[in-house]
Design a protein around this motif. Structure first.
Motif, PDB file in Angstrom:
ATOM      1  N   GLU A 248     -22.400  90.710 -30.867  1.00 11.32           N
ATOM      2  CA  GLU A 248     -22.926  91.843 -30.021  1.00 11.32           C
ATOM      3  C   GLU A 248     -22.192  92.189 -28.732  1.00 11.32           C
ATOM      4  O   GLU A 248     -22.258  93.259 -28.391  1.00 11.32           O
ATOM      5  CB  GLU A 248     -24.525  91.615 -29.795  1.00 11.32           C
ATOM      6  CG  GLU A 248     -25.311  91.469 -30.967  1.00 11.32           C
ATOM      7  CD  GLU A 248     -26.788  91.294 -30.577  1.00 11.32           C
ATOM      8  OE1 GLU A 248     -27.083  90.902 -29.663  1.00 11.32           O
ATOM      9  OE2 GLU A 248     -27.529  91.316 -31.686  1.00 11.32           O
ATOM     10  N   CYS A 249     -21.660  91.306 -28.140  1.00  9.04           N
ATOM     11  CA  CYS A 249     -21.319  91.555 -26.648  1.00  9.04           C
ATOM     12  C   CYS A 249     -19.817  91.687 -26.531  1.00  9.04           C
ATOM     13  O   CYS A 249     -19.351  92.188 -25.568  1.00  9.04           O
ATOM     14  CB  CYS A 249     -21.799  90.428 -25.812  1.00  9.04           C
ATOM     15  SG  CYS A 249     -20.640  88.692 -25.879  1.00  9.04           S
ATOM     16  N   ARG A 250     -18.840  91.241 -27.587  1.00  6.21           N
ATOM     17  CA  ARG A 250     -17.563  91.419 -27.396  1.00  6.21           C
ATOM     18  C   ARG A 250     -16.936  90.381 -26.642  1.00  6.21           C
ATOM     19  O   ARG A 250     -15.472  90.540 -26.461  1.00  6.21           O
ATOM     20  CB  ARG A 250     -17.063  92.742 -26.912  1.00  6.21           C
ATOM     21  CG  ARG A 250     -17.296  93.787 -27.936  1.00  6.21           C
ATOM     22  CD  ARG A 250     -17.290  95.285 -27.271  1.00  6.21           C
ATOM     23  NE  ARG A 250     -17.820  96.112 -28.274  1.00  6.21           N
ATOM     24  CZ  ARG A 250     -17.183  96.339 -29.367  1.00  6.21           C
ATOM     25  NH1 ARG A 250     -15.972  95.962 -29.621  1.00  6.21           N
ATOM     26  NH2 ARG A 250     -18.088  97.412 -29.975  1.00  6.21           N
TER      27      ARG A 250
ATOM     28  N   LYS B 292     -23.642  86.229 -31.001  1.00  2.00           N
ATOM     29  CA  LYS B 292     -24.294  87.030 -32.245  1.00  2.00           C
ATOM     30  C   LYS B 292     -23.581  88.168 -32.646  1.00  2.00           C
ATOM     31  O   LYS B 292     -23.995  89.044 -33.168  1.00  2.00           O
ATOM     32  CB  LYS B 292     -25.570  87.448 -31.582  1.00  2.00           C
ATOM     33  CG  LYS B 292     -26.851  86.330 -31.407  1.00  2.00           C
ATOM     34  CD  LYS B 292     -28.021  87.085 -31.292  1.00  2.00           C
ATOM     35  CE  LYS B 292     -28.617  87.116 -30.029  1.00  2.00           C
ATOM     36  NZ  LYS B 292     -29.883  87.620 -29.409  1.00  2.00           N
TER      37      LYS B 292
ATOM     38  N   ARG C 173     -19.474 100.615 -29.178  1.00  2.00           N
ATOM     39  CA  ARG C 173     -20.868 100.454 -29.150  1.00  2.00           C
ATOM     40  C   ARG C 173     -21.493  98.965 -29.041  1.00  2.00           C
ATOM     41  O   ARG C 173     -20.522  97.914 -29.743  1.00  2.00           O
ATOM     42  CB  ARG C 173     -21.436 100.853 -30.555  1.00  2.00           C
ATOM     43  CG  ARG C 173     -23.097 100.826 -30.597  1.00  2.00           C
ATOM     44  CD  ARG C 173     -23.452 101.639 -31.822  1.00  2.00           C
ATOM     45  NE  ARG C 173     -23.279 103.099 -31.492  1.00  2.00           N
ATOM     46  CZ  ARG C 173     -22.627 103.809 -32.542  1.00  2.00           C
ATOM     47  NH1 ARG C 173     -22.596 103.472 -33.561  1.00  2.00           N
ATOM     48  NH2 ARG C 173     -22.450 105.201 -32.159  1.00  2.00           N
ATOM     49  N   GLY C 174     -22.461  98.489 -28.260  1.00  2.98           N
ATOM     50  CA  GLY C 174     -22.537  96.950 -27.964  1.00  2.98           C
ATOM     51  C   GLY C 174     -21.729  96.349 -26.989  1.00  2.98           C
ATOM     52  O   GLY C 174     -21.970  95.136 -26.599  1.00  2.98           O
TER      53      GLY C 174
ATOM     54  N   CYS D   7     -23.007  85.845 -26.040  1.00  2.21           N
ATOM     55  CA  CYS D   7     -24.047  85.973 -27.125  1.00  2.21           C
ATOM     56  C   CYS D   7     -23.971  85.091 -28.316  1.00  2.21           C
ATOM     57  O   CYS D   7     -25.291  84.558 -28.764  1.00  2.21           O
ATOM     58  CB  CYS D   7     -24.141  87.385 -27.363  1.00  2.21           C
ATOM     59  SG  CYS D   7     -23.133  87.966 -28.590  1.00  2.21           S
TER      60      CYS D   7
END
Ligand code: FES
Ligand code: FES
Length: 160
Positions: free
Chosen positions: A43-45, A41, A129-130, A39
């Motif tokens: 957000e995805c890890r 960003k 989370r995420g 990503c």
């Protein structure tokens, strides 16, 4: 700019623009295969590393912030007892992880257990989370974290 950091216990020098993402340095310069950038960003890890001991998204860390840091990726972490405890817990649940999420999932579990000896569900859910993985039920991840916490307590304190 020239930066220097420790990567899985060895010193690395890189010449790079100061804003280059650490994830790109790890993939392109250091040829680290466990870091992915799904990503870019935060957000995805998929780009998770241990950055000075904490799980962090390496796509959000610019090169200049990585100066003099201590970085551990899944490649380095897989040589530790903690890694083997987490893998044992995954095996006991019959769960396997794919390459894209393996690093982020395992290093996030380690990071939770470094903060909480007996994490509760809220603390685990918060840390995940995420998460990028749509295929592993979060209940399994909770089981794995709790099993690994138990192994660690037994090893460290000889108790349940
Ligand atoms: S690529 Fe870094 S969090 Fe998604
Ligand atoms: S097992 Fe890797 S994304 Fe689901």
């Amino acid at each position: 700019m020239k930066i220097n950091f420790s990567l899985n216990g060895r010193n690395v020098d890189v010449e790079t623009p100061s804003e280059t993402r650490l994830s790109d340095i790890l993939k392109d310069n250091a040829k680290i295969g466990s870091v992915h950038t799904a990503c870019n960003k935060g957000e995805c890890r998929s780009c998770t590393i241990l950055f000075n001991g904490d799980a962090a998204a390496s796509c959000l860390i610019p090169a200049f912030e990585a100066r003099s840091s201590e970085i551990v990726t899944l490649e380095g972490f897989s040589k530790t007892d903690d890694y083997h405890d987490i893998m044992q817990a995954f095996e006991e649940t019959g769960t396997t992880l794919c390459d894209l999420c393996r690093g982020g999932t395992i290093l996030t579990i380690y990071s939770i257990l470094e903060r909480f000896a007996e994490p509760d569900e809220g603390q685990i859910l918060d840390a995940f989370r995420g998460s990028i993985c749509p295929c592993t039920n979060i209940r399994i991840i909770i089981q794995v974290v709790k099993k690994t916490a138990l192994y660690r307590r037994r090893k460290r304190f000889g108790r349940k």
